[in-house]
Design an enzyme around this catalytic site. Structure first.
Site, PDB file in Angstrom:
ATOM      1  N   ASP A 244       0.837  -1.205   0.000  1.00  0.00           N
ATOM      2  CA  ASP A 244       0.000   0.000   0.000  1.00  0.00           C
ATOM      3  C   ASP A 244       0.874   1.257   0.000  1.00  0.00           C
ATOM      4  O   ASP A 244       1.380   1.671   1.035  1.00  0.00           O
ATOM      5  CB  ASP A 244      -0.910  -0.011   1.245  1.00  0.00           C
ATOM      6  CG  ASP A 244      -1.837   1.204   1.291  1.00  0.00           C
ATOM      7  OD1 ASP A 244      -1.937   1.925   0.282  1.00  0.00           O
ATOM      8  OD2 ASP A 244      -2.462   1.412   2.356  1.00  0.00           O
TER       9      ASP A 244
ATOM     10  N   LYS B 178       1.623   8.032   0.508  1.00  0.00           N
ATOM     11  CA  LYS B 178       2.086   8.057   1.898  1.00  0.00           C
ATOM     12  C   LYS B 178       3.474   8.679   1.978  1.00  0.00           C
ATOM     13  O   LYS B 178       4.210   8.676   0.990  1.00  0.00           O
ATOM     14  CB  LYS B 178       2.183   6.609   2.433  1.00  0.00           C
ATOM     15  CG  LYS B 178       0.857   5.933   2.714  1.00  0.00           C
ATOM     16  CD  LYS B 178       1.082   4.508   3.209  1.00  0.00           C
ATOM     17  CE  LYS B 178      -0.222   3.781   3.467  1.00  0.00           C
ATOM     18  NZ  LYS B 178      -1.032   4.347   4.565  1.00  0.00           N
TER      19      LYS B 178
ATOM     20  N   GLU C 275      -8.000   2.535   0.783  1.00  0.00           N
ATOM     21  CA  GLU C 275      -8.286   1.548  -0.269  1.00  0.00           C
ATOM     22  C   GLU C 275      -8.740   0.211   0.294  1.00  0.00           C
ATOM     23  O   GLU C 275      -9.433  -0.547  -0.377  1.00  0.00           O
ATOM     24  CB  GLU C 275      -7.034   1.350  -1.136  1.00  0.00           C
ATOM     25  CG  GLU C 275      -5.983   0.384  -0.588  1.00  0.00           C
ATOM     26  CD  GLU C 275      -5.423   0.757   0.769  1.00  0.00           C
ATOM     27  OE1 GLU C 275      -5.399   1.954   1.106  1.00  0.00           O
ATOM     28  OE2 GLU C 275      -5.002  -0.149   1.516  1.00  0.00           O
TER      29      GLU C 275
ATOM     30  N   ARG D  13     -10.869  -0.536   2.653  1.00  0.00           N
ATOM     31  CA  ARG D  13     -12.325  -0.645   2.798  1.00  0.00           C
ATOM     32  C   ARG D  13     -12.989  -0.858   1.436  1.00  0.00           C
ATOM     33  O   ARG D  13     -14.054  -1.459   1.352  1.00  0.00           O
ATOM     34  CB  ARG D  13     -12.863   0.600   3.516  1.00  0.00           C
ATOM     35  CG  ARG D  13     -12.614   1.902   2.799  1.00  0.00           C
ATOM     36  CD  ARG D  13     -12.766   3.112   3.720  1.00  0.00           C
ATOM     37  NE  ARG D  13     -11.645   3.215   4.672  1.00  0.00           N
ATOM     38  CZ  ARG D  13     -11.546   4.131   5.623  1.00  0.00           C
ATOM     39  NH1 ARG D  13     -12.493   5.026   5.775  1.00  0.00           N
ATOM     40  NH2 ARG D  13     -10.503   4.146   6.428  1.00  0.00           N
TER      41      ARG D  13
HETATM   42  N1  BES Z   1      -3.054   0.236   5.285  1.00  0.00           N
HETATM   43  C1  BES Z   1      -3.440   1.494   5.836  1.00  0.00           C
HETATM   44  C2  BES Z   1      -3.655   1.446   7.339  1.00  0.00           C
HETATM   45  C3  BES Z   1      -2.460   1.103   8.204  1.00  0.00           C
HETATM   46  C4  BES Z   1      -1.731   2.118   8.789  1.00  0.00           C
HETATM   47  C5  BES Z   1      -2.134  -0.185   8.452  1.00  0.00           C
HETATM   48  C6  BES Z   1      -0.655   1.797   9.597  1.00  0.00           C
HETATM   49  C7  BES Z   1      -1.057  -0.510   9.265  1.00  0.00           C
HETATM   50  C8  BES Z   1      -0.332   0.485   9.840  1.00  0.00           C
HETATM   51  C9  BES Z   1      -4.740   1.981   5.197  1.00  0.00           C
HETATM   52  O1  BES Z   1      -4.927   1.601   3.884  1.00  0.00           O
HETATM   53  C10 BES Z   1      -4.704   3.468   5.242  1.00  0.00           C
HETATM   54  O2  BES Z   1      -3.830   4.031   4.675  1.00  0.00           O
HETATM   55  N2  BES Z   1      -5.655   4.062   5.955  1.00  0.00           N
HETATM   56  C11 BES Z   1      -5.730   5.469   6.104  1.00  0.00           C
HETATM   57  C12 BES Z   1      -7.194   5.852   6.062  1.00  0.00           C
HETATM   58  C13 BES Z   1      -7.436   7.321   5.909  1.00  0.00           C
HETATM   59  C14 BES Z   1      -6.930   7.823   4.587  1.00  0.00           C
HETATM   60  C15 BES Z   1      -8.917   7.567   6.062  1.00  0.00           C
HETATM   61  C16 BES Z   1      -5.106   5.862   7.424  1.00  0.00           C
HETATM   62  O3  BES Z   1      -5.174   5.081   8.387  1.00  0.00           O
HETATM   63  O4  BES Z   1      -4.491   6.911   7.472  1.00  0.00           O
HETATM   64 ZN    ZN Z   2      -3.977  -0.204   3.302  1.00  0.00          ZN
HETATM   65 ZN    ZN Z   3      -4.034   2.926   2.495  1.00  0.00          ZN
END
Ligand code: BES
Ligand code: ZN
Ligand code: ZN
Length: 491
Positions: free
Chosen positions: A261, A268, A340, A342
């Protein structure tokens, strides 16, 4: 790993090290009498070993026992003892034995008031296997580190079934950990599907794998949107375990298989982006659980689904502002391409509903906010149904895994309304991020009871816990397997 049960006296057991797990002030188990027991009594009398949790002492048996060494390992106060502590102590003790060069380790199942020996034996076995797991790295010069090859579980008659459950589960958890460790270039969606095929072939589980064209035919628009910016094809993996003859009712398990991701266009930051190789830990948990279920054979019908892709930006990538639609028919405004997980899960869950699943459980590394809300101590639980949530919570407790229920009031749905579509894929600001992620999923399952486990803060441990190597933890495998057995018992 070879795991066997022994009913011999501890003094007779052929192993490099015999481990006795001892609560504070407890006497040595029967079969440990004689000169070695005298040594232990002396150590206890001198205050050198009191059985505090994590305390250990080594005794050389000097020919009085078949094993060269005895390791006593403290369990702490008997009245505070539970299966989680027993599993942890077993893992720590097995690691200590390995560090002292042992190739074979015998662990004595402690007698614990209020706990059935078979259940204790199960957690001792699972703990030892979890503790002894090592990820085989890609280093070109491997350190020579001897592994334990044989674990003996010593205890009374009637523990064999518990040991077998613990062995199968421990191996399945370690299988998931191994997958979760693999980097994005070594485990693509296609590779993940190959692994799923192997697991299913070994266990006689039916499997279908849909490629990109197949996903288009099924109408998995959300999975396809996430995959748009990638050079790798997505895979949609569907496994059917017919332990109840395929007549149902079906329990659906769905795991997030995001093999890497990057965040996509909502990219990110560089720091720790590499960690996002474990964004398929929900899928790892589902696959590990199916491996265990295939071996332990609960009388339950289980549909397991893994939507798999990576999330990368290129000229074809989906964009913030895009409105997309998937299998549930609900439209989604993309506010962040980094939310992504969800999206791909929503398609997986909607598919499980269409296939007639009566109830659903899903696991994913869904939100960083899970760490803010609960830390790594407990995973987040979000559901649309209180009874089903309580049932899955009970399964987790029984499995020795820890989650915590987050609210699902109507008002939270307000947080991810969209002016242009049925919903947005993110909430308002940073409020209730884990609840929003979970409730987004509930929007795609209709009335079907569904429990979501947000394992983002638990799937990976960056410090060095004493009971396991740092890195992938394999969380949720044990809960899934327990839930499968409870499902079987409920039919
Ligand atoms: N895979 C990430 C969540 C994650 C963060 C998993 C840290 C493990 C460790 C997920 O896809 C994500 O990026 N979520 C975002 C959601 C936001 C954009 C609403 C997040 O947590 O910042
Ligand atoms: Zn993710
Ligand atoms: Zn993500």
């Amino acid at each position: 790993m070879k795991v066997t049960v022994s009913h011999e006296a501890l003094s007779q057991i052929q192993a490099d090290v015999v481990v006795i797990l001892l609560p504070e002030g407890a006497a040595l188990p029967a079969g440990a009498e004689g000169p070695v027991a005298d040594l232990v009594s002396q150590a206890v009398a001198a205050g050198d070993f009191q059985g505090e949790f994590g305390e250990s002492a080594v005794f050389y048996t000097q020919g009085a026992w078949a094993a060269r060494k005895l390791l006593t390992f403290g369990l702490g106060k008997a009245e505070r003892l539970d299966v989680v502590k027993i599993r942890k102590a077993s893992a720590m003790a097995a690691r200590a034995a390995r560090a002292s060069g042992a190739r074979s380790v015998a662990l004595a199942v402690p007698a614990v008031g209020g706990l059935e020996p078979g259940r204790v034996a199960c957690f001792v076995t699972e703990g030892a296997l979890r503790g002894l797991f090592r990820f085989r790295s890609f280093k070109s010069e491997q350190k020579v580190r001897p592994d334990v090859e044989h674990v003996l579980i010593a205890g009374p008659a009637g523990i064999a079934e518990g040991v077998e459950y613990g062995r199968v589960l421990g191996e399945a958890v370690n299988y998931a950990r191994d997958l979760n460790w693999l980097p994005g270039n070594h485990l693509t969606a296609t590779d993940l599907a190959e692994r799923a095929r192997e697991v299913c072939a070994a266990a006689g589980i039916e499997i279908e794998v849909y490629d990109k064209k197949g996903c288009q035919e099924l109408g998995l628009g959300l999975l396809l949107a996430v995959n748009q910016g990638s050079a790798e094809e997505p895979r949609f993996i569907v496994m059917r375990y017919k332990g109840n003859g395929g007549q149902g009712p079906w329990l659906g398990l769905v795991g997030k298989g995001l093999t890497f991701d990057s965040g996509g266009i909502s990219i990110k930051p560089t720091d720790h982006m590499w960690d996002m190789k474990y964004d398929m830990s929900g899928a790892g948990a589902v696959l590990g659980a199916m491996k265990a279920i295939g071996e332990l054979k609960p009388k339950a019908d289980i549909l397991a689904i893994i939507p798999a892709t990576d999330n990368l930006p290129d000229g074809n990538a989906y964009k913030p502002g895009d409105v997309i639609v998937g299998l549930s028919g609900k439209t989604v405004e993309v506010r962040s391409t980094d939310a992504e997980g969800r999206l791909i899960l929503a398609d997986g869950l909607a598919y499980a509903v269409k296939q007639g699943c009566a109830k659903l459980i899903t696991a994913s590394t869904l939100t960083g906010a899970a760490n803010i809300a609960l830390g790594p101590q407990r995973f987040g639980i979000v559901s649309n149904n209180d009874e089903w949530e309580a049932e899955v919570y009970a399964a987790a407790e029984e499995a020795g895994e820890k989650g915590w229920r987050l609210p699902h009031d109507e008002e939270y749905y307000e947080l991810f309304k969209s002016p242009i579509a049925d919903m947005s894929n993110t909430g308002t600001g940073r409020s209730a991020g884990t609840v929003v992620g979970g409730l987004f999923l509930m929007k795609h399952v209709g009335e079907t009871p569904c429990v979501h486990l947000d394992i983002a803060a638990q799937a990976w441990s960056s410090d060095t816990p004493k009971d396991q190597d740092p890195g992938a933890t394999g969380v949720a495998v044990a809960t899934f397997v327990r839930a499968a057995f409870r499902w079987a018992a409920g039919q």
